[in-house]
Design an enzyme around this catalytic site. Sequence first.
Site, mmCIF file in Angstrom:
data_model
loop_
_atom_site.group_PDB
_atom_site.id
_atom_site.type_symbol
_atom_site.label_atom_id
_atom_site.label_comp_id
_atom_site.label_asym_id
_atom_site.label_seq_id
_atom_site.Cartn_x
_atom_site.Cartn_y
_atom_site.Cartn_z
ATOM 1 N N PRO A 2 -32.662 16.113 5.709
ATOM 2 C CA PRO A 2 -32.763 17.446 6.302
ATOM 3 C C PRO A 2 -32.435 18.549 5.296
ATOM 4 O O PRO A 2 -31.331 18.617 4.779
ATOM 5 C CB PRO A 2 -31.743 17.405 7.439
ATOM 6 C CG PRO A 2 -31.505 15.954 7.704
ATOM 7 C CD PRO A 2 -31.659 15.280 6.387
ATOM 8 N N GLU A 3 -33.417 19.411 5.019
ATOM 9 C CA GLU A 3 -33.200 20.597 4.215
ATOM 10 C C GLU A 3 -33.712 21.786 5.015
ATOM 11 O O GLU A 3 -34.037 21.645 6.200
ATOM 12 C CB GLU A 3 -33.877 20.442 2.853
ATOM 13 C CG GLU A 3 -33.423 19.159 2.149
ATOM 14 C CD GLU A 3 -33.635 19.155 0.644
ATOM 15 O OE1 GLU A 3 -33.816 20.239 0.071
ATOM 16 O OE2 GLU A 3 -33.587 18.067 0.051
ATOM 17 N N LYS A 51 -29.292 25.517 6.685
ATOM 18 C CA LYS A 51 -29.339 24.140 7.182
ATOM 19 C C LYS A 51 -28.494 23.969 8.446
ATOM 20 O O LYS A 51 -28.172 22.853 8.827
ATOM 21 C CB LYS A 51 -28.880 23.180 6.081
ATOM 22 C CG LYS A 51 -29.835 23.173 4.879
ATOM 23 C CD LYS A 51 -29.618 21.999 3.952
ATOM 24 C CE LYS A 51 -28.393 22.142 3.104
ATOM 25 N NZ LYS A 51 -28.250 21.041 2.139
ATOM 26 N N ASN A 165 -30.854 18.273 -1.748
ATOM 27 C CA ASN A 165 -30.960 17.482 -2.962
ATOM 28 C C ASN A 165 -32.401 17.252 -3.417
ATOM 29 O O ASN A 165 -32.684 17.194 -4.604
ATOM 30 C CB ASN A 165 -30.252 16.140 -2.763
ATOM 31 C CG ASN A 165 -29.817 15.526 -4.068
ATOM 32 O OD1 ASN A 165 -29.349 16.224 -4.965
ATOM 33 N ND2 ASN A 165 -29.989 14.223 -4.204
ATOM 34 N N ARG A 269 -24.946 11.580 -4.120
ATOM 35 C CA ARG A 269 -26.262 12.204 -4.131
ATOM 36 C C ARG A 269 -27.013 11.751 -5.374
ATOM 37 O O ARG A 269 -26.528 11.947 -6.498
ATOM 38 C CB ARG A 269 -26.147 13.730 -4.143
ATOM 39 C CG ARG A 269 -25.809 14.331 -2.792
ATOM 40 C CD ARG A 269 -25.673 15.821 -2.912
ATOM 41 N NE ARG A 269 -25.559 16.472 -1.620
ATOM 42 C CZ ARG A 269 -25.207 17.723 -1.441
ATOM 43 N NH1 ARG A 269 -24.909 18.463 -2.488
ATOM 44 N NH2 ARG A 269 -25.129 18.246 -0.231
#
Length: 283
Positions: A2-3, A51, A165, A269
């Site tokens: 999710p971005e 977000k 990311n 990440r």
Amino acid sequence: MPEGDTVLQTAARLHAALAGRVLTHADLRVPRFATSDLSGRTVLDVTARGKHLLTRIEGGLTLHSHLRMDGAWRVYAPGERWRGGPGHQIRAVLTNADHTAVGYRLPVLELLRTSEESKAVGHLGPDLLGPDWDPALAVDRLLAAPDRPIGEALLDQRNLAGIGNVYKCELCFLARVTPWLPVGALPDGVLPRLVALAHRLLDANRDRPTRTTTIRAERRPRTGAPASAPPQRPLPPLRVQEPLYVYGRVHRPCLRCGTPIRKVDEADRPTYWCPGCQAGPVP
């Protein structure tokens, strides 16, 4: 993952299913708000802020949620089987006469007064997909810490809201710099172009079911030939079948130069980059 674009799509689905309808059942499965009763109240709107998701409810209340890495909201019709995960992962259930919205694996879920939304989202920088988008302000905030690595700075939602990311890796590739290059070391003019590109990419993906940052690329020499070797005959550009340039493509050839993509894990990440295309420090 999710971005900003994914969250905006989620907000649109929730708004279509909930806004203007009275809640017949509401279940918040977090200890602090487990006894909150929202049934009988009308959902006014569902809005994305970076977000973050803000579900505004009659009576001056806002349900604030954040998806982080793997959270999700799913919308179901009456009688439809819930398929978003096992029951113990459900954190919220909002039901009206026509739909049920179920929040899975939500690391952030809180009920607050709408007048106090700033406590949840007031720290955010300009929203790449919001009406407050201000590229000059985003550039100024990024430049406020010139020694900070550009990848880390792009992820800081206080600078600009919406980048995660995946976009971090793709934007650094498109700017031809590694994510570890300090903001202040970027060549002249690159940072404003990078910020503008971030807005264009998220905006282009705001309605797409599959995120993509690639459009066209040139064919490369056959396997085994140097990346710099020209093809034996000119070949026309072709549409890239890969949706992303570097993210998730470790050890696979760069779509631009053919160099194998590299990956390093940092704070849970993964960061992907091309050693052939991107200049700057690496771990």
